[in-house]
Design a protein around this motif. Structure first.
Motif, PDB file in Angstrom:
ATOM      1  N   TYR A 180      73.775  55.645  66.599  1.00  0.00           N
ATOM      2  CA  TYR A 180      72.479  55.754  65.959  1.00  0.00           C
ATOM      3  C   TYR A 180      72.423  57.396  65.666  1.00  0.00           C
ATOM      4  O   TYR A 180      72.125  58.036  64.577  1.00  0.00           O
ATOM      5  CB  TYR A 180      71.578  55.375  66.663  1.00  0.00           C
ATOM      6  N   GLY A 181      72.881  58.034  66.790  1.00  0.00           N
ATOM      7  CA  GLY A 181      72.935  59.568  66.615  1.00  0.00           C
ATOM      8  C   GLY A 181      73.571  59.952  65.322  1.00  0.00           C
ATOM      9  O   GLY A 181      73.108  60.841  64.605  1.00  0.00           O
TER      10      GLY A 181
ATOM     11  N   VAL B 169      72.939  60.499  57.507  1.00  0.00           N
ATOM     12  CA  VAL B 169      71.735  60.199  56.875  1.00  0.00           C
ATOM     13  C   VAL B 169      71.046  61.786  56.551  1.00  0.00           C
ATOM     14  O   VAL B 169      70.745  61.938  55.276  1.00  0.00           O
ATOM     15  CB  VAL B 169      70.505  59.368  57.376  1.00  0.00           C
ATOM     16  N   ASN B 170      70.644  62.616  57.315  1.00  0.00           N
ATOM     17  CA  ASN B 170      70.114  63.786  57.060  1.00  0.00           C
ATOM     18  C   ASN B 170      71.139  64.895  56.243  1.00  0.00           C
ATOM     19  O   ASN B 170      70.582  65.427  55.503  1.00  0.00           O
ATOM     20  CB  ASN B 170      69.985  64.559  58.385  1.00  0.00           C
TER      21      ASN B 170
ATOM     22  N   ASN C  40      58.801  55.873  65.395  1.00  0.00           N
ATOM     23  CA  ASN C  40      58.854  55.311  63.933  1.00  0.00           C
ATOM     24  C   ASN C  40      57.311  54.651  63.925  1.00  0.00           C
ATOM     25  O   ASN C  40      56.904  54.885  62.581  1.00  0.00           O
ATOM     26  CB  ASN C  40      59.719  54.205  64.000  1.00  0.00           C
TER      27      ASN C  40
ATOM     28  N   GLU D 220      80.221  62.511  60.271  1.00  0.00           N
ATOM     29  CA  GLU D 220      79.207  61.869  60.972  1.00  0.00           C
ATOM     30  C   GLU D 220      79.246  60.275  60.770  1.00  0.00           C
ATOM     31  O   GLU D 220      79.370  59.587  62.046  1.00  0.00           O
ATOM     32  CB  GLU D 220      77.885  62.297  60.711  1.00  0.00           C
TER      33      GLU D 220
ATOM     34  N   TYR E 130      74.659  58.158  62.941  1.00  0.00           N
ATOM     35  CA  TYR E 130      74.050  57.606  61.880  1.00  0.00           C
ATOM     36  C   TYR E 130      72.978  58.385  61.140  1.00  0.00           C
ATOM     37  O   TYR E 130      72.871  58.961  60.178  1.00  0.00           O
ATOM     38  CB  TYR E 130      73.669  56.256  61.998  1.00  0.00           C
ATOM     39  N   ARG E 131      72.080  58.883  62.241  1.00  0.00           N
ATOM     40  CA  ARG E 131      70.965  59.647  61.611  1.00  0.00           C
ATOM     41  C   ARG E 131      71.184  60.982  61.164  1.00  0.00           C
ATOM     42  O   ARG E 131      70.710  61.645  59.996  1.00  0.00           O
ATOM     43  CB  ARG E 131      70.022  59.915  62.820  1.00  0.00           C
ATOM     44  N   THR E 132      72.363  61.460  61.577  1.00  0.00           N
ATOM     45  CA  THR E 132      72.972  62.987  61.409  1.00  0.00           C
ATOM     46  C   THR E 132      73.410  62.781  60.021  1.00  0.00           C
ATOM     47  O   THR E 132      73.281  63.746  59.141  1.00  0.00           O
ATOM     48  CB  THR E 132      73.946  63.486  62.394  1.00  0.00           C
TER      49      THR E 132
ATOM     50  N   SER F 217      62.466  56.012  70.458  1.00  0.00           N
ATOM     51  CA  SER F 217      62.390  55.984  68.923  1.00  0.00           C
ATOM     52  C   SER F 217      61.745  54.913  68.132  1.00  0.00           C
ATOM     53  O   SER F 217      61.095  55.425  67.142  1.00  0.00           O
ATOM     54  CB  SER F 217      63.947  55.851  68.575  1.00  0.00           C
TER      55      SER F 217
ATOM     56  N   ARG G 165      67.878  51.696  60.196  1.00  0.00           N
ATOM     57  CA  ARG G 165      66.707  52.031  61.192  1.00  0.00           C
ATOM     58  C   ARG G 165      65.813  50.956  61.329  1.00  0.00           C
ATOM     59  O   ARG G 165      65.732  50.437  62.691  1.00  0.00           O
ATOM     60  CB  ARG G 165      65.977  53.316  60.807  1.00  0.00           C
TER      61      ARG G 165
ATOM     62  N   ARG H  71      70.777  63.566  52.602  1.00  0.00           N
ATOM     63  CA  ARG H  71      69.643  64.107  52.167  1.00  0.00           C
ATOM     64  C   ARG H  71      69.654  65.525  51.673  1.00  0.00           C
ATOM     65  O   ARG H  71      69.022  65.935  50.771  1.00  0.00           O
ATOM     66  CB  ARG H  71      68.529  63.915  53.095  1.00  0.00           C
TER      67      ARG H  71
END
Length: 170
Positions: free
Chosen positions: A39-40, A46-47, A143, A60, A42-44, A139, A123, A50
């Motif tokens: 997930y870390g 997504v950022n 959220n 990533e 994944y989140r990176t 987390s 997410r 963006r």
């Protein structure tokens, strides 16, 4: 046996039990830890999407896909006890993996917007998986807070008029 030897054996037994713990708890811990690593990434990714940095997003996302694939291989056939009765277990793991793989393909085809849309539900999918099984991590609470703040944001520049009775009905 002497009292000293018995005490040493007792303490050793307690330490061993504390380190080993029940097998089901270790599987849950391992799943949550492994999913947090995936997930870390994944989140990176997504950022990075963006901000328009598709190269780093792709790197990533490759890591997220590989970590998730290993997690799926390990836990997919036999979930931790806490998830054993979840009828959507396999479906959720498969869907997350498919989204990671699909978004990576979209990045490779220079379709960053499509990749971001493909990744967006992940997410909530993971949050729903934990919520269905009464598992809560930090987390999830963040959220919830973020969702609550989104609902309040509309009042930032136009605070409610509490002197008006209709305001209290909202």
């Amino acid at each position: 046996m002497t009292a000293f030897v018995l005490r040493v054996l007792f303490v050793a037994g307690l330490l061993t039990a504390g380190v080993c713990g029940p097998a089901g708890a270790n599987a849950l811990h391992d799943f949550l830890a492994d999913s947090a690593v995936a997930y870390g990434h994944y989140r990176t990714a997504v950022n990075y999407l963006r901000t328009g940095n598709t190269d780093l997003a792709g790197l990533e996302l490759e890591q997220a896909r590989d970590k998730w694939s290993a997690l799926d291989g390990r836990f997919g056939p036999k979930p931790p006890d806490a998830f054993a009765d979840d009828p959507k277990w396999r479906e959720t793991l498969h869907e997350v993996g498919a989204r990671l793989k699909g978004a990576l393909g979209e990045i490779d085809e220079d379709r960053a917007g499509d990749a971001a849309r493909t990744l967006a539900p992940v997410r909530d999918m993971l949050g729903d998986l934990r919520r269905r099984n009464d598992i809560w991590i930090f987390s999830d609470r963040v959220n919830e807070l973020s969702d609550a703040m989104d609902r309040l944001w509309r009042f930032r520049k136009a605070p409610p008029d509490f002197a008006e009775p209709k305001t209290l009905e909202q």
